[in-house]
Scaffold this active site. Structure first.
Site, mmCIF file in Angstrom:
data_model
loop_
_atom_site.group_PDB
_atom_site.id
_atom_site.type_symbol
_atom_site.label_atom_id
_atom_site.label_comp_id
_atom_site.label_asym_id
_atom_site.label_seq_id
_atom_site.Cartn_x
_atom_site.Cartn_y
_atom_site.Cartn_z
ATOM 1 C CB SER A 114 -18.800 9.344 -6.862
ATOM 2 O OG SER A 114 -19.917 8.622 -6.436
ATOM 3 C CE1 TYR A 138 -20.373 13.459 -3.914
ATOM 4 C CE2 TYR A 138 -21.393 11.386 -4.554
ATOM 5 C CZ TYR A 138 -20.282 12.102 -4.140
ATOM 6 O OH TYR A 138 -19.085 11.452 -3.958
ATOM 7 C CE LYS A 142 -17.311 13.922 -5.771
ATOM 8 N NZ LYS A 142 -15.927 14.163 -5.341
#
Ligand code: UDP
Length: 323
Positions: A114, A138, A142
């Site tokens: 991402s 988040y 990643k």
């Protein structure tokens, strides 16, 4: 070639499975259906299982040639409130999957990364060599998984691609698959909920950002364009060098511009109201897609209006199905 599409009953994974099929591959979907939906895996072999279940994965990995990994939690806001869930699934269980791959003969691994790995970028459009300083849990999860692949790749001869998505949106033109999140938090489907009276108004998260109209700018990319890049990444891995690639259009749109596009395409005004900024949201994220063009010979083809039109078509279809 058989490809295991882990998380293939989710939004992006189901579009990748369809793209693989359209290009003559044989995708097998593996999904725990925690956030995924069996209906999105229709027409495919679906194995219901968890990425933490190495015993279940082993025989399946014995009959595939490559793995695409989409099975992750992906809400920025939720990751701030409940980081434990994100580290457990995206990192710990993800590494269990990765180790199961190593214990098999599979040596091709495509990872759903991402643009959240970059955090607040030092420059826009963003190239792959920018520092990775995520600003929400988040993005951290990643980044950790990217780093696991960067270590495993040379150590164990594992070919990998860290595909850094910008904002996936829209739905397959066929109208058969699309976005199905519960609860829905993404901008375009949330705006549709406001149009349909399923929420009082679309909340615009912040209008004091240092952007032209004060609202956040994102690079919205059609999910079918994104899915096609996965097929090309797999083909590239046959002889290419493992690395990260940004997948975006190179053009940014503000939240207000998205609401205008929705009005233009659907003819419906989105009821909206201002709300405070959402924790962990950088002001502007726009890809420099040059590397994807050079390495994968890939370029996003679909416009913002096509994104909105296909998302609307899918939304209408889901609404009719519920009646
Ligand atoms: N956004 C918003 N209201 C919403 C949902 C999203 O203003 O109800 C904004 C959000 O702050 C971000 C952009 O829309 O700038 C895209 O958010 P989304 O959740 O769709 O994707 P993300 O960027 O988190 O992956």
């Amino acid at each position: 070639m058989n490809v295991l599409v882990v998380g293939g009953a989710g939004y992006i994974g189901s579009h990748a499975a369809l793209a693989l099929k359209r290009h003559g591959y044989e995708p097998v979907i593996y999904d725990n259906l925690g956030a995924g939906h069996a209906v999105l895996a229709q027409g495919f072999e679906l194995i219901v299982g968890d990425i933490s279940d190495a015993g279940k994965l082993a025989p399946i990995l014995g009959r595939v040639d490559a793995v695409m990994h989409f099975a992750a939690h992906a809400y920025v806001g939720e990751s701030v409130i409940n980081p434990r869930k994100y580290f457990q699934n995206n990192v710990l269980d993800g590494v269990t999957l990765l180790n199961a791959v190593l214990d098999s003969k599979v040596r091709k691994f495509i990872f759903s990364s991402s643009c959240a790995v970059y955090g607040v970028p030092a420059k826009v459009p963003m190239t792959e060599d920018l520092p990775r300083v995520p600003v929400n849990p988040y993005g951290v999860t990643k980044l950790i998984f990217e780093q696991a692949l960067e270590a495993y790749g040379p150590a164990y001869g594992l070919g990998y691609m860290n595909l850094r998505y910008f904002n996936a949106a829209g739905a397959d033109e066929s109208g058969t698959i699309g976005e199905m999140h519960t609860p829905e938090t993404h901008l375009i489907p949330s705006a549709f909920e406001a149009i349909r009276g399923q929420r009082p108004a679309l909340e615009v998260f912040g209008d004091k950002y240092p952007t032209p109209d004060g609202t956040c700018v994102r690079d919205y990319i059609h999910v079918t364009d994104l899915a096609e890049a996965h097929v090309l990444a797999l083909e590239y891995l046959a002889g290419g060098i493992s690395q990260a690639v940004n997948l975006g259009t190179g053009h940014g749109h503000s939240v207000r511009e998205i609401l205008s596009a929705i009005k233009r395409v659907t003819g419906r005004e989105v009821p909206s109201r201002m709300a405070p900024p959402r924790a962990g949201d950088p002001p502007e994220l726009v890809a420099d897609p040059t590397r994807a063009e050079h390495l994968l010979h890939w370029k996003a083809k679909r416009s913002l209006d096509e994104i909105v039109a296909t998302a609307w078509k899918w939304d209408e279809r889901m609404r009719m199905a519920k009646k």
